[in-house]
Design a protein around this motif. Structure first.
Motif, short mmCIF file in Angstrom:
data_model
loop_
_atom_site.label_atom_id
_atom_site.label_comp_id
_atom_site.label_asym_id
_atom_site.label_seq_id
_atom_site.Cartn_x
_atom_site.Cartn_y
_atom_site.Cartn_z
N ARG A 59 6.93 40.15 26.72
CA ARG A 59 6.79 38.99 25.85
C ARG A 59 7.19 37.75 26.63
O ARG A 59 8.23 37.70 27.28
CB ARG A 59 7.66 39.14 24.61
N GLY A 60 6.35 36.73 26.56
CA GLY A 60 6.62 35.48 27.26
C GLY A 60 5.84 35.35 28.56
O GLY A 60 5.86 34.27 29.18
N ASP A 61 5.18 36.42 29.02
CA ASP A 61 4.38 36.32 30.25
C ASP A 61 3.15 35.45 30.00
O ASP A 61 2.65 35.35 28.87
CB ASP A 61 3.97 37.70 30.73
N GLU A 64 0.17 32.81 26.15
CA GLU A 64 1.43 33.51 26.31
C GLU A 64 1.38 34.82 25.55
O GLU A 64 0.64 34.95 24.57
CB GLU A 64 2.58 32.64 25.79
N LEU A 84 2.70 37.36 22.98
CA LEU A 84 3.56 37.35 21.79
C LEU A 84 4.04 38.75 21.44
O LEU A 84 5.22 38.94 21.11
CB LEU A 84 2.82 36.74 20.60
N GLY A 99 3.36 28.11 22.68
CA GLY A 99 4.56 28.04 23.51
C GLY A 99 5.82 28.47 22.82
O GLY A 99 6.90 27.97 23.16
N ALA A 113 7.01 31.66 22.89
CA ALA A 113 7.64 32.81 23.57
C ALA A 113 7.64 32.69 25.09
O ALA A 113 8.15 33.58 25.78
CB ALA A 113 6.93 34.10 23.17
N ILE A 114 7.11 31.64 25.66
CA ILE A 114 7.01 31.50 27.11
C ILE A 114 8.39 31.39 27.74
O ILE A 114 9.34 30.87 27.13
CB ILE A 114 6.14 30.27 27.45
N HIS A 115 8.54 31.91 28.95
CA HIS A 115 9.82 31.86 29.67
C HIS A 115 10.19 30.42 29.96
O HIS A 115 9.34 29.56 30.20
CB HIS A 115 9.73 32.66 30.96
N SER A 116 11.47 30.18 29.95
CA SER A 116 11.95 28.79 30.09
C SER A 116 11.60 28.20 31.45
O SER A 116 11.32 27.01 31.57
CB SER A 116 13.47 28.76 29.87
N LYS A 145 7.94 26.81 31.37
CA LYS A 145 7.46 25.83 30.37
C LYS A 145 6.96 24.56 31.02
O LYS A 145 5.92 24.01 30.64
CB LYS A 145 8.59 25.50 29.38
#
Length: 644
Positions: A134-136, A202, A204, A219, A221-224, A227
């Motif tokens: 999740r977030g990839d 992204e 989910l 946006g 769940a995207i990695h910090s 962003k």
């Protein structure tokens, strides 16, 4: 002490349970059985509850096409390298900040390894669902609509810390209308994205068991750390990474071509930076793999490995050469053996085979050279020792027949130096030693005969010289003179004249003996019959040519005072005869000088020596004929054996 005890002493876990589980699930129960039997103590404490063989079952169609030998070799390799392959390692991903050195460069210009390895699509799909989280960030393309609020997208690539090439996979994902906000220019009447639109989304939700993905563009769940670097939504050629276009068009042909485009690859400071990141010492033998952190043994270095490889290739050529020789194709056999020696210049089997082939053709000296080369690289090679001894014995016999005794003896001794117990070499050396002793006895007898002839000649010469000097007229005259008049002592000759007379040659001595001999007086007119025509020096003779008496003018006969009774009246002299001018010599036999005796003895001595040498040469010619007959008979026997 096993790896488990060493690992505990070092303060680390024996084996990684996660790595072992993944490997067993991929390769099946055969690998697990091999590991537990090879390393029983290391697998006692492992918790392998997650082993389900799902991946292995999915790979059964693929495994059935692989050769069983290849599969067994792979399983044996994993079992042997188990301590190095399954050791737990702490991995640290490079995320943002100062640790992103070169990430943007690589993600923009360097495709992943699966792009060059041509990995099968189903394997890419399996690996993707195992690693996606999740977030990839994914790059997709809208392909169809499920209903008014849901559309299907095809995944093309994954970006982030790693880039995945998924263009040739059939991975589908769902995009709900509530999870995206299409732009007015790119949506249809129902507010959905238009077909064939490229998007950056992204992840989910993910379900690896069902291969289910749910993606969005808001946006949430995207990695910090991604962003600020990735813009979700519509992806154009200008705002998406350039590497995606190159992967889609397949424009990069090789990995080296991709590396040359990297800025960090051409920067020499990149090597030191990466070595520092991975705690590698550039000035010592080091590696990321545990099995490569120590120095390699000599047999594992490239020179030893290359030599072993060349030796295997050379052995194949040697085997082909032996096959050709058995078929009678000798030229092809020589070509194969020479090729083997070109590949591996130290191949012992090639030297032995070539030497045997040369020996069969009669080139014994070249055969010995090849056997010596073989023994140079392997002094204990049985066939090389056997063949070189047999060849040396045969070569020595040939040299013996050619009367080269010393060379033949050297070959026999060389054979025994290699193999002291060689029966044929011992017998040949014994025979030639006996023959040398017999020849030495013969030579001694010959020399003794020559010495006897020489002594006999010298004794006869001395006897003739002494007898001639005693019976010569000069000697007799000297003897008479010594009786009448006492000889006066001659002055003692000097040391220089004495040494010179001692150093005279035989001819000079003969000439010196003729000095002081008789010559006819100058007043006598000798005729040609006086001198013997065959003598070089006038023979010595008694002085018989006494001058005739002269008649005095006042002479009267009879002398005064004689008695008259004895007086005889002489008849009157009417004619006066002049006295003879010379007296002829009395008839003599042919005179013989000392030089005649010397020349006669020389000729006799020379004739005897010539006859002796002639007899010796006839004996040698008979022996030579016998040897040639034996040689020809042996050659006929060998040729008949080859034909049979």
């Amino acid at each position: 002490m096993g790896f488990r005890e060493v690992a505990k002493m070092a303060g680390i876990d024996p084996l990684s349970c996660t790595l072992v589980t993944q490997c067993v699930n991929f390769h099946g129960h055969q690998l697990l059985k091999q590991l537990t039997s090879s390393h029983p103590k290391d697998f006692e404490t492992l918790n392998l509850k997650e082993v389900d063989y799902k991946v292995y079952k999915a790979r059964i169609p693929e495994i059935s096409k692989q050769p069983s030998v290849t599969r067994n070799e792979l399983i044996n390799f994993i079992s042997d390298k188990c301590p190095s392959l399954f050791v737990p390692r702490e991995t640290e991903s490079l995320k943002g900040g100062d640790d992103d050195y070169g990430i943007r460069d690589r993600s923009s210009n360097l495709p992943p390894l699966e792009y060059f390895m041509r990995v099968m699509s189903h394997l890419k799909r399996d690996v993707f669902f195992k690693t996606v989280q999740r977030g990839d960030v994914l790059y997709v393309r809208v392909t169809s609509y499920v209903h008014d609020l849901l559309c299907t997208v095809k995944v093309q690539a994954a970006v982030g810390t790693t880039v995945r090439d998924l263009f040739d996979t059939d991975i589908k994902a769902h995009l709900r209308l509530e999870d995206t906000d299409p732009e007015p220019a790119d949506r249809d009447d129902l507010g959905r994205w238009m077909l064939r639109t490229r998007l950056c989304v992204e992840v989910l939700e993910v379900d690896a068991s069902d291969n289910y993905l749910l993606v969005g563009t808001k946006g949430v769940a995207i990695h910090s750390h991604l962003k600020d670097k990735v813009k979700l939504g519509k992806a154009t050629l200008s705002n998406r990474p350039p590497i995606l276009s190159e992967m889609e068009n397949r424009s990069i042909k090789s990995y080296s071509q991709a590396l040359e485009k990297l800025v960090t690859f051409n920067n020499p400071r990149s090597i030191r930076h990466l070595a520092g990141k991975f705690n590698l010492n550039l000035y010592s033998h080091t590696s990321l793999m545990d099995s490569l952190k120590h120095k390699f043994s000599e047999r594992e270095m490239y020179k030893s490995v290359r030599k072993a490889q060349m030796s295997r290739w050379a052995h194949k050529s040697v085997a082909d050469g032996v096959v050709f020789f058995k078929r009678g194709q000798h030229e092809e056999a020589f070509q194969c053996l020479n090729k083997a020696l070109q590949i591996d210049t130290e191949n012992v089997e090639a030297f032995v085979a070539k030497g045997a082939l040369l020996a069969n053709f009669g080139s014994l000296e070249k055969a010995v050279e090849n056997f010596e080369e073989a023994l140079k690289y392997n002094p204990t090679h049985n066939n090389a020792q056997k063949y070189i001894c047999e060849t040396l014995v045969e070569l020595g016999k040939q040299l013996e027949e050619e009367n080269k005794i010393e060379e033949a003896e050297k070959n026999f001794k060389k054979c025994l130096s290699i193999n002291p117990n060689h029966a044929a070499g011992k017998e040949a050396l014994r025979k030639i030693t006996q023959k040398n002793e017999d020849r030495s006895e013969i030579v001694q007898d010959v020399l003794q005969d020559l010495i006897d002839i020489e002594e006999e000649f010298n004794s006869r010469k001395r006897h003739r010289t002494s007898s001639t000097s005693k019976s010569s007229p000069a000697a007799k005259r000297e003897a008479r003179g010594s009786e009448i008049k006492e000889p006066t002592p001659a002055p003692e000759p000097s040391t220089r004249s004495r040494s010179r007379s001692k150093s005279l040659s035989p001819l000079s001595k003969k000439l010196q003996m003729q000095e002081g001999k008789w010559l006819p007086p100058t007043t006598i007119n000798t005729t040609s019959s006086f001198m013997a025509p065959n003598l070089a020096v006038p023979p010595p003779s008694v002085d018989l040519a006494v001058p005739p008496p002269t008649i005095d003018a006042n002479y009267n006969y009879p002398p005064p005072g004689w008695p008259p009774t004895t007086m005889v009246t002489a008849p009157p002299v009417t004619t006066m005869y002049p006295p003879p001018t010379a007296y002829t010599m009395l008839p003599q036999g042919p005179a013989v000088s000392s030089s005649t005796y010397s020349s006669r003895e020389d000729e006799e001595y020379k004739a005897r020596v010539d006859q002796f040498l002639k007899n010796l040469e006839e004996d040698r010619s008979v022996e030579k004929k016998d040897r040639s007959k034996k040689k020809h008979s042996r050659g006929r026997e060998s040729r008949s054996q080859k034909k049979t």
